[in-house]
Design an enzyme around this catalytic site. Sequence first.
Site, PDB file in Angstrom:
ATOM      1  N   GLU A 178       0.801  -1.221   0.000  1.00  0.00           N
ATOM      2  CA  GLU A 178       0.000   0.000   0.000  1.00  0.00           C
ATOM      3  C   GLU A 178       0.835   1.272   0.000  1.00  0.00           C
ATOM      4  O   GLU A 178       0.327   2.346  -0.330  1.00  0.00           O
ATOM      5  CB  GLU A 178      -0.941  -0.011   1.208  1.00  0.00           C
TER       6      GLU A 178
ATOM      7  N   ASP B   9     -12.190  -5.645  -3.263  1.00  0.00           N
ATOM      8  CA  ASP B   9     -13.161  -6.737  -3.285  1.00  0.00           C
ATOM      9  C   ASP B   9     -14.514  -6.180  -2.880  1.00  0.00           C
ATOM     10  O   ASP B   9     -14.630  -5.012  -2.514  1.00  0.00           O
ATOM     11  CB  ASP B   9     -12.734  -7.871  -2.333  1.00  0.00           C
TER      12      ASP B   9
END
Length: 234
Positions: free
Chosen positions: A12, A198
Amino acid sequence: MLIGIIGAMELEVQALKNLMDNAEVKKISSIEFYKGSINGMETVVAVAGVGKVNAAVCAQTMILKYSPDILINVGVAGGLHEDLKIGDIAVADAVVERDMDTTPIGDPKGFVSGIDMVEMECNKTISDTLALSAAKLEGISVKRGIIATGDQFISTEEQRNQIISEFGAIAAEMEGASIGHVCIMNGIPFSVLRAISDGANDDSVIDYPTFAKMAAENSIKIILEFLKNIKEEF
């Protein structure tokens, strides 16, 4: 101005560390803090680890050691809103600790004692600039709203629907509200930026490992754009 940026996982924030000029690295409480310049803006970047406690320790340590002027939590999340597809961006107007529950003694779900609130508001200027930065990037959609934090990976429709029903959240993750909690205690302006990896549903265990890297790359693109734009706002 010094901008603090925290991600839960290396994927990230690694790209930010790679772009940092004159980086100085200090390890505190098992966390490595990288301080230097990105696109001419002074930044301090760290990988907290997954979950609320890791994120809170990282945020408090960063604040005490470096005194950032603002703090941003960046990373990936499960999407809860029908408008958010994989790779899209959620920018928090507020964050909630969805697994805080003292309802048996009369508190609303998510109520955080001490700061005495459920919805922890993000700094409007930071969130506005993050959303504007996302809108400038072709092919990436952005949505604003509540981002919900808790120490569970959301992977069922039942969990997803419960969070939506209780908090009206647009995304679910595991760090943002704990960082917001620490920032509020310390008077530090903050916001949370999440790329959707997701759908926070029964397909999440398949989608997350497939799309997390791509989603993280989108969030990094927005942070780099943010670093150009924020100079004009603060």
